[in-house]
Design a protein around this motif. Structure first.
Motif: not given
Ligand code: JHZ
Length: 414
Positions: A37-41, A47-56
């Protein structure tokens, strides 16, 4: 925290923590199989407004992939229409069409075999399904070296498709540059991405999982696209995963011309995004509020039904369903099983919750009291195909866009 996947800014802020979850397509072959399992955040780039996962992203998400594009009649029809409407008018005999992340070859199989067809997809387990359709399969993730090799050996592509892949990588700009290499001067990129506008306005936070590294709006996507030497000629909203964007891109002529003479459809969608305040961090934070509200409402409803002795199952075992089930801690004490038409998922267990996945024939045999509709994006097709089940008394429950028991009158009206 990583730098922004689109603009490389370090100004990222965490919006919503969904806990530690297994990858959404990591179905288990047995209950003894260990799970990682991996963190999901979810994070937001100021700066550009892209929502994205915090972690790789976790490693090797796509190597042994259980999702099959052509697993349902509804999906097969969708991709047949895509081939006819978006690809066929742009190609002629001898042209090259490349599908990046083309999965089981469902889309390329719809294209006249007089057109050369290559599927570039790291899911080596899908090679045979492509070969039996006469599609050349390259079991790798596209990168710059591979793009240059392909151009050297086959020439540039007339059309490159990249459906549900630009959001699926930690390095979307590198992927776009490799695609630009494949296109040469004349080619068109046709890409689909699920649309942040729909995610926010419909509140379907179950789309957040490790495969989905990026949640694009046009506002956050366009500057990255231009920086990679491509321009957006046309954009349309399509009914995939609720609502997705279908984007038509070609080699960049001039950034200034693009902004001065923006295609009307693109300008209109950007306006829609502005009206929904997609560039505002607090709008995105509401997804977390919605998720907690769904969790409480859904778990209350399902536990109440269980206490009444009702039998409940899940309809569909989509990736997004695993986010919902894991976030809400809904396991086998509530759902007996999930049904799914994907033969590769049947006999396996859902990641995290370990709910068994079975052939949909079980539903016909058992007519449970309730079916939780996890594949909500196919709601109309599913309700239409399950009229007999509903007539026998099974009630569908939805969690997205809101928690609701669908009474038969509802279903008739749909
Ligand atoms: P579906 C996948 O998401 C994964 P998922 C991926 N990451 C992505 O980005 C999107 O697609 C685009 C089943 N089903 O398409 C088939 C039935 O059982 O919503 C599928 O397993 N009966 C690439 O997995 C699932 O539901 C039916 O009648 O969230 C649907 O999965 C129908 C219609 C479907 O995508």
């Amino acid at each position: 925290m990583m730098a922004c996947r689109a603009c490389a800014s370090a100004d990222l802020t965490t919006l919503f923590n969904l806990g530690i979850q297994p990858p959404a397509n990591a179905y288990l072959a047995s209950l003894d199989e260990p799970e990682v399992r991996y963190p999901l955040a979810l994070a937001f780039c100021r700066a550009c407004g892209l929502a994205q996962l915090r972690d790789p992203q976790p490693p090797a998400l796509y190597r042994n992939y259980r999702y099959l594009t052509g697993a349902s009649a509804a999906a097969r029809q969708y991709w047949a229409d895509y081939a006819e409407q978006a690809i066929a008018p742009r190609v002629a005999g001898g042209d090259l069409v490349i599908d990046i992340g083309g999965n089981d070859g469902t889309l390329l199989a719809q294209i006249n075999p007089g057109i050369r067809r290559i599927n570039v997809d790291p899911a080596a387990n899908l090679a045979e399904m492509n070969e039996t359709k006469g599609i050349e399969f390259v079991p790798q993730a596209l990168d710059q070296d591979l793009a240059e090799d392909i151009v050297e050996n086959y020439g540039p592509a007339r059309v490159v498709c990249a459906n549900n892949v630009l959001a699926h990588t930690d390095a979307p700009a590198a992927l776009l540059r490799a695609i630009a290499t494949l296109l040469g001067e004349e080619g068109t990129l046709i890409a689909e991405v699920h649309w942040a506008h729909h995610l926010i306005t419909a509140g379907c936070w179950d789309q957040i999982y490790h495969e989905h590294a990026c949640y694009y709006s046009l506002g956050s996507f366009i500057p990255m696209l231009l920086a990679c030497g491509l321009q957006l000629d046309h954009a349309q909203v399509v009914p995939s995963q609720g609502q997705s964007l279908r984007l038509f891109c070609t080699v960049l002529k001039s950034i200034q011309d693009f902004y001065c003479d923006m295609p009307t459809a693109v300008a209109r969608l950007l306006e829609q995004e502005r009206a929904a305040d997609l560039d505002r961090e607090d709008i995105w934070q509401e997804l977390a509020t919605q998720a907690y509200a769904t969790q409480i409402e859904l778990v209350n409803l399902l536990t109440k039904l269980k206490h009444q002795g009702k039998r409940i199952v899940g309809y569909g075992a989509p990736a997004k369903g695993n986010t919902l089930l894991n976030f809400c801690h809904i396991g086998t004490s509530i759902l007996d099983y999930l049904t799914d038409t994907t033969h590769m998922k049947q006999g396996l267990y859902a990641p995290g919750t370990r709910i068994p996945i079975v052939h949909p024939a079980r539903l016909k045999q058992e007519s449970p009291d309730y079916a939780l509709l996890l594949a909500w994006n196919h709601r109309e097709a599913i309700l239409a195909q399950e009229r007999a089940l509903i007539a026998r008394g099974t009630r569908f429950i939805t969690a997205m866009p809101k928690v609701e028991v669908l009474e038969p009158a509802h279903v008739e009206a749909a």
